[in-house]
Scaffold this motif. Structure first.
Motif, PDB file in Angstrom:
ATOM      1  N   GLY A   1     -30.445 -32.573 -30.714  1.00  0.00           N
ATOM      2  CA  GLY A   1     -29.789 -33.714 -30.091  1.00  0.00           C
ATOM      3  C   GLY A   1     -30.687 -34.935 -30.165  1.00  0.00           C
ATOM      4  O   GLY A   1     -31.899 -34.840 -29.971  1.00  0.00           O
TER       5      GLY A   1
ATOM      6  N   ILE B   1     -28.065 -35.837 -22.920  1.00  0.00           N
ATOM      7  CA  ILE B   1     -26.705 -35.658 -22.416  1.00  0.00           C
ATOM      8  C   ILE B   1     -26.800 -35.599 -20.901  1.00  0.00           C
ATOM      9  O   ILE B   1     -27.530 -34.774 -20.349  1.00  0.00           O
TER      10      ILE B   1
ATOM     11  N   ASN C   1     -29.963 -29.690 -26.954  1.00  0.00           N
ATOM     12  CA  ASN C   1     -29.961 -31.032 -26.385  1.00  0.00           C
ATOM     13  C   ASN C   1     -30.765 -31.110 -25.101  1.00  0.00           C
ATOM     14  O   ASN C   1     -30.688 -30.200 -24.274  1.00  0.00           O
TER      15      ASN C   1
ATOM     16  N   ARG D   1     -27.129 -40.722 -23.804  1.00  0.00           N
ATOM     17  CA  ARG D   1     -26.470 -40.988 -25.092  1.00  0.00           C
ATOM     18  C   ARG D   1     -25.015 -40.511 -25.062  1.00  0.00           C
ATOM     19  O   ARG D   1     -24.143 -41.122 -25.676  1.00  0.00           O
TER      20      ARG D   1
ATOM     21  N   ARG E   1     -21.010 -45.719 -23.859  1.00  0.00           N
ATOM     22  CA  ARG E   1     -21.215 -44.455 -24.548  1.00  0.00           C
ATOM     23  C   ARG E   1     -19.984 -43.575 -24.358  1.00  0.00           C
ATOM     24  O   ARG E   1     -19.249 -43.751 -23.386  1.00  0.00           O
TER      25      ARG E   1
ATOM     26  N   ASN F   1     -23.939 -35.688 -30.028  1.00  0.00           N
ATOM     27  CA  ASN F   1     -25.350 -36.042 -29.858  1.00  0.00           C
ATOM     28  C   ASN F   1     -26.199 -35.687 -31.082  1.00  0.00           C
ATOM     29  O   ASN F   1     -27.330 -36.145 -31.196  1.00  0.00           O
TER      30      ASN F   1
END
Lengths: 211, 211, 211, 211, 211, 211, 211, 211
Positions: free
Chosen positions: B80, B84, B109, B136, B158, B209
């Motif tokens: 990633g 997140i 991630n 993100r 986003r 991501n």
């Protein structure tokens, strides 16, 4: 004054929801925005109002199938990092797909389309597998049984934005059946927007493609 | 044998839907996958079955709140490109959020969480605005009236993956109200997955991501 | 003869539900009421009928957006003990809000309005926090995801009357989504009326504001 | 930690939603709140958990019918300016009514009750007309066809908070029928809360009765 | 040829469902029936078709409110053993009530009507209690919250046929709310027919009143 | 104290809705009623509670299939003027039919039954045509597709009370499909009660049969 | 006595719906049928009852996954003219598929199965295309988004009987989503049966395969 | 270009869904297909468009009731092995039945019709029993309560394709009630297509009749 129900952001085109506004209301908002140099996207604008607006905004472009009007003041900056592929199950889904495509283009993305590849003729879709795999984000538009996003989602490792359309009759319930099918997709990697919300799909796909 | 309803892909963890399988069925599938060196994610696995499985897979980790079990054979590769952020409206939404978080972590991630920032106490959310803006991709989990994704979607540029939960009573209709609210979000940039589908949200957020 | 489906009370304006009545039927009822010196409120009256009525009741006032007509025979007595604040999420919710506002005014309340402060642009709402806090009763009108009453309910310690509107498309289901969201509000202090029932909200807010 | 889905406010009792929390979780929250001297209201708490809690909070009071527990540290200050009257259509609606009544009492209101006066025996209701007229706010609780708020709303000039209950079978649909009937009340002055939401009704009635 | 969806019986008027038939189709059926000496009842016949039919059947009678046309060849024989009382909650329910009344009259019953006695003004109904008690069968017609049959059913010991109407807006859902309320009536002795089915109510009431 | 949701009348048996009451609550109500010499009907009473009650009311009769208990103090006076015929489509509909039959018997009617004559074997029904024609009132009980009342209604000139049952699976939706079918019956002379409401059907049929 | 809701025919196996019958009731019916030499199919029979039955009918066969029991007295005559192919989308759909397969076998058809070929892994299905094309009738069983019948229907020129299953969560609504998708299939040649109705699909496929 | 939502197959007529296409779009598709020598079936084509098309395709045949147009280039080859019987409950169901009949004829089947034999007059149906028994496949078309397929399915040992129609009012819900009744048919051997989908029924019946 601007309808904030489709919210605006820095560096993005300004969006006006045309439904329920008169031509002169839309014109008034457009004039304010145009003065500030914004790109403008008007959605759900019927042909009659569009005609009135184009008398004033003579360079604006109107898409009658999707009822979208764009006013671009300077070349749109390409910010998308790959191609957004907009796919439909049937020809009747094209208006919604076009709303998604125009939105994504105006937000700076290369957009390709692949229409009429519904699951009842699965080989038409499979023969385009290369295009599916080279897209960075996919928007899949389908009415009726809404099965296409599941098949596409199983073929690619990219995010799929599914858009149910109100195409169908009887138990299609104006798109509800397609929506439910998409929410229950057996393929991972599928997220869904509201029925006929081509704009929303184009918008979220654009956010993703900038990344 | 593997349940393909939550499909598998190259380089991704293998996913087993635990509901409706016996412990020995899950064990059998896990053994096959483990032999091939895959990471494994089992969802909707109740505590009793988990206990039986952990006798065999002693390094596996079980998350009782979200009923998820992971078996990781070697360090998960971080693929990633950003964080997140998993947000919930209430504390009762945390199990679904955890399913999303564990999924995203196993898919490589960095994951952060921000729990219990529902819209009835809007300042708790606003005081975390910096965290919202540095994420993100955002996963927003909410039951009841499902309003949080709209507010979050208005604060960031986003993609927001909205997850309705079945938390509530009466007219919450097991999450349908939250789902409908999310599909009708007045904020652009919001896409939705099925009710309580934390896994699906974590999966699609991970796809995004990586980009 | 008077339609009792929107019932009448001593000292209150007489209310006529205009929908499904001819102009002459409305005129006949108005004449009876006017002879008795009552204030009159006609709701859901289309422009064509209003025009016919205003030929006879020349001092009556017609609000085309909300399709309300009022006939006031003598200055309305101010009986409300504070301000009723009518808030909308979007501009398209204004007609319903206006029905509420006109009702509340005719029932003797100072009314203020705050339009287009939907939750996707939360700072517009927060910048008006002082006005929220000084109102005695709040009417919050919203379509689509119907989230605004939850946020407002969390900011004030006053009763919030929530009015869902039929604004939206697809899964907004003509206001049902907004209604459900409001019924499931995570904020305490919110009570709800029927979809598009601006009159009802204005009425119950007036009852409260007399106390 | 406190569940903020039923939000807290200055000077109000602290509210804990008991459903989905263990006895020890509830105890932990109660201890924090008790240390600060707050009144505490726990809703939807089953008898078994209540028993565990009462071992620690020995002065707390538990209402088994409505599954509510209160912990009062010092005499509740009477801030309501009149009586809140809680009415039910049937005896099976009493648990929800009791939740409303306990909430209103803890928020500082004199509360009276009038149970089992459903519309199929209209004279029982009418014989209590004086009590209806002397109440300042009325909470009307009904399941099945949910008709009682319409009749009460036609008899008084005070705000009526209608609470549908999940009592019934077949097409009562767990309270949906009663809810819909209340939203479509032909009486003005009626506002509605979620199915079985006695707490919410007591809360909003208390906000009104302080005015 | 005769539409048998509203079936015909010996000694009863012949019934033609006018909706979806052209004037000439209705005329052709009427001519066949008239030749056999039957009384004829045409339901759901719009004014334009009625006009065309009355040019041929000059003695036929048309009821524009209820869109019913009757052709009576000889005096209707009175076979009903008592009075059928048709009651409405509001004035807007009268068209459906009239369909019921005309049907019952043509089937040989003395019919009385009592309009606009909705439950929000309960004393109007109670002041007519004697008429309620002297009727042999009662037809109660109501839209919106559909509460009137419950109150009437509680006042009499006679069968009550409840007819929901599609009057209302928002969550009245075209009569579904009224229907559900009637099915869940807390009064015994109430049976229900389809939304707006005045004919059906008149028919079943007539069957009962012959007994 | 008596649950008035199934209201009581002069000369009729007293009715107690057993669901949601403890055995001792039911006993207490029964004792009051018994002292006044009333016949008593308890509906929706499970076997365990019935056993407890029969220890006190030793002459009471319990019907385990329909969960009905009757307490008769003196011979029931026959007031019905003809036979009430209770018909079912399948064997699984018998419990609801029995509730209707017991109710009608206790209200003084001769009752006959005709079970398991569903429309998929239409000749079983037709071979009983004589019994259909000699009944004065018919109660038709059916689940699944609920078609039987339409066929019966077409064969007789007597009122048909249709009772949908919750028998079925999948899209039977707990009786909603049968209910909808009955409301849309193409046969005139059919009126409908709530799902599984055998009591209500027996009651209204009794009112009719007294006439 | 035999439950006629799943009707019987000459030369066909006798069918008993096991749900809602006790083991001894089923045994009693089976004994009657067995005496006449019929094959017997019992559906929806849980394991405990099956065990009791197998003590008496020792040669009967029980299928625990699909809860079906068969009693075959003499070799089943093969009357089907081709192969019936039973396909499932996932492994969790197998119980319903097995009910269909056992029904078809007992009705004299060669049956083949193809499990776990859902649309998210479309190549598994396509790799079996030859088997699809050689089947004479196809039964396609799927839950979740119910897309498989559309794809299969597009690949073959044979009738496809689609069976929705109640597999899924959230908005799968117990199979309603799959049902709706199947009814709206963009492939011609698809007809649908009730949710989880494997028996019905096997039955109608058998009728077709005899032709 | 051809709408593939109603898919095309070798040797079958080409099918064009007329709804949502302009006359010139339909003409363009027809010209392409006609050049290849295909039979053509256009469904859901309104009269105005049909007129324009018939100016070019002068031998085409238009069926105004069912809005179907056929263009046949050479005699249709009879491939059906028996008769397909199309039955309706009422006269208003005939348009959908005609769509089925024309489809089946164009696909090479002898077709017979039996209209207006609804279940409220069961003897009309029974008097045609011989025709029912000699048909090889039956299509049963019904609106309102949708009971006819159950009765027909009980009388024959042949596959029954049930078609719900949108005929009715109130709770017929545009055909949903008829659809649900058909899915819950107590007769085995019934499979269902979408509401008003005469084409689909004709198509699947033709597939079966070729076997």
């Amino acid at each position: 004054r601007i309808d904030h129900h489709r919210t605006l952001r820095r560096g993005f085109p300004e969006v006006i929801w045309g439904e329920g506004k008169t031509a002169s209301q839309v014109l008034s908002i457009m004039s304010q925005l145009d003065d500030k140099g914004h790109h403008i996207l008007v959605t759900r604008l019927d042909a009659k109002k569009a005609k009135a607006i184009q008398k004033v905004f003579q360079k604006s472009q109107y898409y009658p199938r999707s009822k979208v009007l764009t006013q671009v003041n300077h070349p749109v900056e390409m910010v998308g990092k790959g191609t957004i592929l907009v796919i439909t199950a049937g020809t009747t889904d094209i208006p919604v797909a076009e709303e998604a495509a125009v939105t994504a283009q105006l937000m700076g993305n290369p957009v390709e389309t692949l229409f009429d590849v519904g699951v009842a003729g699965i080989h038409r879709l499979l023969s385009e597998r290369e295009r599916l795999e080279t897209a960075r984000v996919l928007i899949v538009v389908a009415g009726m049984e809404g099965a296409l996003p599941s098949v596409v989602g199983g073929l690619v490792n990219r995010p799929v934005i599914a858009v149910p359309t109100s195409i169908g009759y009887g138990t299609s319930f104006g798109g509800v059946t397609a929506l439910l099918a998409m929410l229950n997709s057996c393929a991972s990697g599928v997220a869904v927007v509201n029925i006929d919300n081509g704009f929303g799909a184009g918008y979220v796909a654009s956010l993703i493609n900038r990344m």
